[in-house]
Design a protein around this motif. Structure first.
Motif, PDB file in Angstrom:
ATOM      1  N   ASP A 185       0.818  -1.218   0.000  1.00  0.00           N
ATOM      2  CA  ASP A 185       0.000   0.000   0.000  1.00  0.00           C
ATOM      3  C   ASP A 185       0.851   1.268   0.000  1.00  0.00           C
ATOM      4  O   ASP A 185       0.366   2.355   0.300  1.00  0.00           O
ATOM      5  N   PHE A 186       2.124   1.130  -0.353  1.00  0.00           N
ATOM      6  CA  PHE A 186       3.066   2.249  -0.455  1.00  0.00           C
ATOM      7  C   PHE A 186       3.243   2.998   0.868  1.00  0.00           C
ATOM      8  O   PHE A 186       3.740   4.122   0.894  1.00  0.00           O
ATOM      9  N   GLY A 187       2.818   2.374   1.959  1.00  0.00           N
ATOM     10  CA  GLY A 187       3.049   2.945   3.274  1.00  0.00           C
ATOM     11  C   GLY A 187       2.190   4.141   3.622  1.00  0.00           C
ATOM     12  O   GLY A 187       2.448   4.824   4.618  1.00  0.00           O
ATOM     13  N   ILE A 188       1.140   4.392   2.815  1.00  0.00           N
ATOM     14  CA  ILE A 188       0.339   5.597   3.072  1.00  0.00           C
ATOM     15  C   ILE A 188      -1.140   5.267   3.280  1.00  0.00           C
ATOM     16  O   ILE A 188      -1.994   6.143   3.155  1.00  0.00           O
ATOM     17  N   ALA A 189      -1.455   4.021   3.597  1.00  0.00           N
ATOM     18  CA  ALA A 189      -2.839   3.669   3.908  1.00  0.00           C
ATOM     19  C   ALA A 189      -3.309   4.493   5.104  1.00  0.00           C
ATOM     20  O   ALA A 189      -2.612   4.601   6.104  1.00  0.00           O
TER      21      ALA A 189
END
Length: 276
Positions: A185-189
């Motif tokens: 989730d690209f670390g930005i959930a």
């Protein structure tokens, strides 16, 4: 400040209708004199991207053809460059502060050594400056677009095995995370509400259709964030942004959509080393 007559006279816009659409330049010429001084500065900041590109063109070639959508002419740029050359702290109403920051850079240390393009570096300065604007709507609009564009870049870098650390621009928290993340989730959930939707849209094989859906996302954002701004400058700024979107789609073809993607990919390859 409220603009009852101006907003009441603006036509209704729909994403699927470009008939009778005014040219952006004509629209700006009509709207600008009706705004107060502070709001004219907000409109100018909103459209400064055209002048950013023109500034880079001018620095590369003093005789380059500039985009007429920019506010400043070649004579303006000649005067401003001379002013920056002759003054440590240049002051001119036409001069946006981050242009001075860019002009003062040592290219080898600040741009070339970092492996990013000059266009991306300028864009990063622009977003950082605009997100401090004296208007909450503009702050949020620029941050939303910065996050959206950076997420798309991160998705593209992951797909083509490129180093996102040199492609993501700006210096907000999401940009910092996208430069180093390896998570699904690209670390930005939880930090970017449109994360899952953008990840799905990025898989759209039809490039032109994908761009339209992304603009629909931007359009909906504008609708939501100006719903209660009935006659304010925010309503005017949103109208300008929507008109520019419609004008862009009026001119685009499937071939143009393909070229947009290829230009983006080539730009990334210029500034980003392929991972081994």
């Amino acid at each position: 400040m409220n603009y009852y007559c101006l907003v009441a006279g603006l036509p209704d816009l729909r994403m699927d209708d470009t008939k009778g659409l005014a040219e952006p330049g004509e629209l700006i010429a009509e709207i600008t004199p009706q705004l107060g001084a502070d709001d004219r500065r907000l409109l100018r900041l909103l459209r400064a991207g055209y002048d950013n590109r023109n500034f880079l063109r001018y620095l590369h070639d003093k005789d380059a053809r500039l985009d007429p959508a920019g506010e400043l002419t070649q004579d303006d740029w000649a005067q401003l460059v001379k002013l920056m050359d002759e003054n440590d702290h240049p002051s001119d109403a036409r001069l946006l502060p981050y242009w001075v920051d860019y002009y003062r850079l040592n290219p080898e240390d600040e741009i070339d050594a970092k492996g990013i393009t000059r266009e991306d570096y300028m864009s990063g300065l622009y977003y950082n400056y605009a997100m401090k604007a004296d208007n909450r709507f503009l702050q949020q609009w620029f941050e939303f677009n910065l996050n959206l564009n950076n997420l798309l870049i991160a998705i593209l870098c992951r797909k083509y095995e490129m180093d996102a650390s040199k492609a993501v621009i700006g210096s907000n928290e999401i940009a910092s995370i996208l430069r180093t993340t390896h998570s699904r989730d690209f670390g930005i959930a939880g930090m970017f509400d449109q994360l899952e939707l953008v990840m799905r849209l990025a898989e759209e094989p039809n490039l032109l259709e994908r761009e339209k859906k992304l603009d629909a996302l931007r359009w909906n954002w504008l609708e939501e964030h100006t719903f209660f701004n009935y006659f304010t400058v925010e309503k005017v700024l949103a109208f300008v942004l929507k008109t520019e979107m419609l004008h862009r789609w009026k001119q685009l073809s499937p071939e143009a959509g393909e070229k947009m993607f290829r230009d983006l990919l080539n730009s990334l390859k210029q500034g980003v080393k392929l991972q081994e």
